[in-house]
Design a protein around this motif. Sequence first.
Motif, PDB file in Angstrom:
ATOM      1  N   GLY A 181     -16.843 -16.851  31.148  1.00  0.00           N
ATOM      2  CA  GLY A 181     -15.921 -15.905  31.490  1.00  0.00           C
ATOM      3  C   GLY A 181     -16.724 -14.586  31.984  1.00  0.00           C
ATOM      4  N   LYS A 182     -16.135 -13.384  32.119  1.00  0.00           N
ATOM      5  CA  LYS A 182     -17.060 -12.191  32.360  1.00  0.00           C
ATOM      6  C   LYS A 182     -17.709 -11.754  31.054  1.00  0.00           C
ATOM      7  CE  LYS A 182     -14.470 -10.177  36.169  1.00  0.00           C
ATOM      8  NZ  LYS A 182     -13.514  -9.371  36.427  1.00  0.00           N
ATOM      9  N   ARG A 183     -19.031 -11.357  31.155  1.00  0.00           N
ATOM     10  CA  ARG A 183     -19.681 -11.143  29.934  1.00  0.00           C
ATOM     11  C   ARG A 183     -19.076 -10.421  29.047  1.00  0.00           C
ATOM     12  NH1 ARG A 183     -23.962  -7.923  27.736  1.00  0.00           N
ATOM     13  NH2 ARG A 183     -25.521  -9.427  26.473  1.00  0.00           N
ATOM     14  N   LYS A 184     -18.875  -9.119  29.812  1.00  0.00           N
ATOM     15  CA  LYS A 184     -17.928  -8.082  28.913  1.00  0.00           C
ATOM     16  C   LYS A 184     -16.635  -8.463  28.074  1.00  0.00           C
ATOM     17  CE  LYS A 184     -15.670  -6.183  32.750  1.00  0.00           C
ATOM     18  NZ  LYS A 184     -15.763  -5.056  33.715  1.00  0.00           N
ATOM     19  N   ASP A 185     -15.869  -9.390  28.686  1.00  0.00           N
ATOM     20  CA  ASP A 185     -14.900  -9.961  28.018  1.00  0.00           C
ATOM     21  C   ASP A 185     -15.146 -10.710  26.854  1.00  0.00           C
ATOM     22  OD1 ASP A 185     -13.685  -8.635  30.183  1.00  0.00           O
ATOM     23  OD2 ASP A 185     -13.001 -10.348  31.340  1.00  0.00           O
ATOM     24  N   LEU A 186     -16.276 -11.707  27.434  1.00  0.00           N
ATOM     25  CA  LEU A 186     -16.455 -12.602  26.177  1.00  0.00           C
ATOM     26  C   LEU A 186     -17.120 -11.737  24.890  1.00  0.00           C
ATOM     27  CD1 LEU A 186     -18.242 -15.330  28.153  1.00  0.00           C
ATOM     28  CD2 LEU A 186     -16.144 -15.504  27.292  1.00  0.00           C
ATOM     29  N   MET A 187     -17.755 -10.826  25.188  1.00  0.00           N
ATOM     30  CA  MET A 187     -18.336 -10.162  24.201  1.00  0.00           C
ATOM     31  C   MET A 187     -17.195  -9.666  22.966  1.00  0.00           C
ATOM     32  SD  MET A 187     -21.536  -9.554  23.091  1.00  0.00           S
ATOM     33  CE  MET A 187     -22.542  -9.597  24.387  1.00  0.00           C
ATOM     34  N   VAL A 188     -16.292  -9.010  23.566  1.00  0.00           N
ATOM     35  CA  VAL A 188     -14.973  -8.747  22.746  1.00  0.00           C
ATOM     36  C   VAL A 188     -14.607  -9.889  22.125  1.00  0.00           C
ATOM     37  CG1 VAL A 188     -12.561  -7.930  23.102  1.00  0.00           C
ATOM     38  CG2 VAL A 188     -14.341  -6.936  24.455  1.00  0.00           C
ATOM     39  N   ILE A 189     -14.443 -11.094  22.757  1.00  0.00           N
ATOM     40  CA  ILE A 189     -13.909 -12.192  22.158  1.00  0.00           C
ATOM     41  C   ILE A 189     -14.912 -12.897  20.967  1.00  0.00           C
ATOM     42  CG2 ILE A 189     -13.551 -14.799  22.273  1.00  0.00           C
ATOM     43  CD1 ILE A 189     -12.154 -14.139  24.957  1.00  0.00           C
ATOM     44  N   ALA A 190     -16.089 -12.637  21.292  1.00  0.00           N
ATOM     45  CA  ALA A 190     -16.938 -13.090  20.259  1.00  0.00           C
ATOM     46  C   ALA A 190     -16.828 -12.120  18.866  1.00  0.00           C
ATOM     47  CB  ALA A 190     -18.502 -12.964  20.894  1.00  0.00           C
ATOM     48  N   HIS A 191     -16.731 -10.738  18.975  1.00  0.00           N
ATOM     49  CA  HIS A 191     -16.415  -9.987  17.900  1.00  0.00           C
ATOM     50  C   HIS A 191     -15.176 -10.255  17.373  1.00  0.00           C
ATOM     51  CE1 HIS A 191     -20.206  -7.641  17.877  1.00  0.00           C
ATOM     52  NE2 HIS A 191     -20.292  -7.710  19.413  1.00  0.00           N
ATOM     53  N   GLU A 192     -14.263 -10.675  18.194  1.00  0.00           N
ATOM     54  CA  GLU A 192     -12.937 -10.860  17.430  1.00  0.00           C
ATOM     55  C   GLU A 192     -12.774 -12.025  16.619  1.00  0.00           C
ATOM     56  OE1 GLU A 192     -10.034 -11.203  20.489  1.00  0.00           O
ATOM     57  OE2 GLU A 192      -9.818  -8.992  20.728  1.00  0.00           O
ATOM     58  N   ARG A 193     -13.821 -12.969  17.061  1.00  0.00           N
ATOM     59  CA  ARG A 193     -13.865 -14.234  16.179  1.00  0.00           C
ATOM     60  C   ARG A 193     -14.394 -14.184  14.878  1.00  0.00           C
ATOM     61  NH1 ARG A 193     -15.755 -19.464  20.274  1.00  0.00           N
ATOM     62  NH2 ARG A 193     -14.136 -19.069  21.588  1.00  0.00           N
ATOM     63  N   ILE A 194     -15.355 -13.061  15.135  1.00  0.00           N
ATOM     64  CA  ILE A 194     -16.086 -12.640  13.872  1.00  0.00           C
ATOM     65  C   ILE A 194     -15.049 -11.996  12.666  1.00  0.00           C
ATOM     66  CG2 ILE A 194     -17.849 -11.295  12.639  1.00  0.00           C
ATOM     67  CD1 ILE A 194     -19.435 -11.694  15.104  1.00  0.00           C
ATOM     68  N   LYS A 195     -14.257 -11.272  13.421  1.00  0.00           N
ATOM     69  CA  LYS A 195     -13.284 -10.367  12.654  1.00  0.00           C
ATOM     70  C   LYS A 195     -12.238 -11.617  12.241  1.00  0.00           C
ATOM     71  CE  LYS A 195     -12.439  -6.503  14.655  1.00  0.00           C
ATOM     72  NZ  LYS A 195     -11.586  -5.683  15.589  1.00  0.00           N
ATOM     73  N   ASN A 201     -12.086 -14.493  11.514  1.00  0.00           N
ATOM     74  CA  ASN A 201     -12.586 -15.562  10.461  1.00  0.00           C
ATOM     75  C   ASN A 201     -13.410 -15.144   9.458  1.00  0.00           C
ATOM     76  OD1 ASN A 201     -11.286 -18.054  12.091  1.00  0.00           O
ATOM     77  ND2 ASN A 201     -12.485 -16.941  13.707  1.00  0.00           N
ATOM     78  N   PRO A 202     -12.879 -14.380   8.515  1.00  0.00           N
ATOM     79  CA  PRO A 202     -13.984 -13.524   7.740  1.00  0.00           C
ATOM     80  C   PRO A 202     -14.760 -14.654   6.864  1.00  0.00           C
ATOM     81  CG  PRO A 202     -11.802 -13.125   7.060  1.00  0.00           C
ATOM     82  CD  PRO A 202     -11.655 -13.905   8.358  1.00  0.00           C
ATOM     83  N   GLY A 203     -16.019 -14.630   6.847  1.00  0.00           N
ATOM     84  CA  GLY A 203     -17.002 -15.307   6.104  1.00  0.00           C
ATOM     85  C   GLY A 203     -17.417 -16.566   6.899  1.00  0.00           C
ATOM     86  N   LYS A 204     -16.895 -16.870   8.152  1.00  0.00           N
ATOM     87  CA  LYS A 204     -17.161 -17.897   8.820  1.00  0.00           C
ATOM     88  C   LYS A 204     -18.464 -17.776   9.536  1.00  0.00           C
ATOM     89  CE  LYS A 204     -15.523 -21.270  12.303  1.00  0.00           C
ATOM     90  NZ  LYS A 204     -14.557 -21.700  13.173  1.00  0.00           N
ATOM     91  N   TYR A 205     -18.605 -16.589  10.127  1.00  0.00           N
ATOM     92  CA  TYR A 205     -19.676 -16.135  10.954  1.00  0.00           C
ATOM     93  C   TYR A 205     -20.602 -15.280  10.331  1.00  0.00           C
ATOM     94  CZ  TYR A 205     -16.839 -18.401  14.808  1.00  0.00           C
ATOM     95  OH  TYR A 205     -16.103 -19.187  15.424  1.00  0.00           O
ATOM     96  N   VAL A 206     -21.776 -15.613  10.850  1.00  0.00           N
ATOM     97  CA  VAL A 206     -23.001 -14.427  10.583  1.00  0.00           C
ATOM     98  C   VAL A 206     -22.361 -13.315  11.419  1.00  0.00           C
ATOM     99  CG1 VAL A 206     -25.282 -13.658  10.890  1.00  0.00           C
ATOM    100  CG2 VAL A 206     -24.724 -16.035  10.106  1.00  0.00           C
ATOM    101  N   ASP A 207     -22.233 -12.029  10.825  1.00  0.00           N
ATOM    102  CA  ASP A 207     -21.926 -10.787  11.335  1.00  0.00           C
ATOM    103  C   ASP A 207     -23.126 -10.368  12.526  1.00  0.00           C
ATOM    104  OD1 ASP A 207     -20.418  -8.785  12.538  1.00  0.00           O
ATOM    105  OD2 ASP A 207     -20.573  -7.676  10.739  1.00  0.00           O
TER     106      ASP A 207
END
Lengths: 173, 312
Positions: B206-220, B222-228
């Motif tokens: 997708g658009k890089r800027k949109d995906l960056m939002v999704i990336a940070h949302e996934r971290i948020k 799924n607490p504990g799943k990802y390295v922040d």
Amino acid sequence: MVNASKQLIAGLGVLMLFAVLSASCYAMDYPDEVEIDSLANLYEPVVFDHAMHVDATESCAECHHHTTGTEVINEYCAKCHTGTVEMDAVSCQDCHSADPVSPENLHHPKPGYSYHNDQPNLKAAYHLNCLGCHQEVGGPTGCEDCHVKTEAGDKFYRSGEFAPKEPAHSSEH
Amino acid sequence: MSKITRRRFLAGSAAGGAAIMLTPAKKALAAGSFEGFPDGMGVLVDLTRCVGCRTCEAACNAEQNLPEPAKPFDDTSVFDEIHHGQKRRTTDKAYTIVNRYEPKDSDEPVYRKIQCNHCNEPACLTSCFVNAYKKTPEGAVIYNEKVCVGCRNCMIACPFHIPAYTYHSVLNPVIKKCIFCYDTRLKEGRPPACVESCPQQVMTFGKRKDLMVIAHERIKKNPGKYVDHVYGEKEVGGTGWFYLSSAPFEEVGFDVNLPKKPIIDNVKDFLAIVPIVLTVWPALFTGFHLLATKGKSHGHGDDHSHDEQEGH
């Protein structure tokens, strides 16, 4: 007299409510077997033993999120989908698009549903759901445990009859 | 550390060479102030989803018409291969590869797909003195094989060790690397073959800027799943392909010591001085020389030591 008829009507109402609820929750009409074939290409269609998985799982929501009328398990879904309403869309492909990143979909994204902005495509919905659970509960996880490779698949993976001939020496430079 | 210093030095000297040749070109002067194309496409890679099936490798091979691999693409014994003391890396015959890692605190192995990260400000582009590389508005880092002279500066400059070289080609060896399927797909707005082939949607296009939002949302979400941390958000000025991981990035093969600034920032100041040195210095020092030696040639003509110095 008036009271008695009122009670009767109320009683009937409650009975009917139970009937509707039990029909939607417990006596749901589901197929015993589902052939998942819409994406079959490199692999043969998967004949999914739905009845076995119904027995093996505690709730429909383990796979069907919030769509089957059973209580929602996923906390993220449960933020909005609090009710236990059976929806028309139950199968994976009703919601998960096979090609969400087609140029058309990218330029005209679906409106609303801001919480559905990170929805996996259909292929990933199948694999993440099935394989994710299989990894957790120790189910089969090999590709060909679920679907047999086609000839097109062998060609693609350069396996089977399309496997590289044994090199005389390593092709590394 | 010494490796980076050496790389910086070579990249610097190569870029310096490029600047000398291309001083009048606008590109050389504009480089370094660039922050990525606003609608550039990118790919979010979620390592937690990868199961190491190598389908992406097969898809890349087919899409890019690459030669037959040494082993079938469903052969997982490649994960045990060690070449020159290292895990597999991209080659001129495989623009993407998957490696397996065993992080300390994880029972399960972690698989990582490697390909060009399509940097916002690519070091390969900076280092190329024939201007073979180009960052397209769609987000791909592509290169013109026809002008490549095979100097391999880009191989040294790339912080991810991606460009490979056709060493087997005697007459016209060139650089080979992932081009985001630019010619066949990205140009038309379609995702690269590897992304489309992945059964687990490890990669989201997708658009890089949109995906960056999704990336940070996934971290948020799924607490504990990802390295922040989103690897590639800031690294070397931001990359078009960026990563989420459940294991510390250094344990799954990522270089976590890369600067947050683009590689070109290391040589930008130097590059700015080059035109001044080339134009002002000759005139200035010729002037000094003329002033310093003015009158000395008269009346001291028979002084041999002075004659010798002026001879230079």
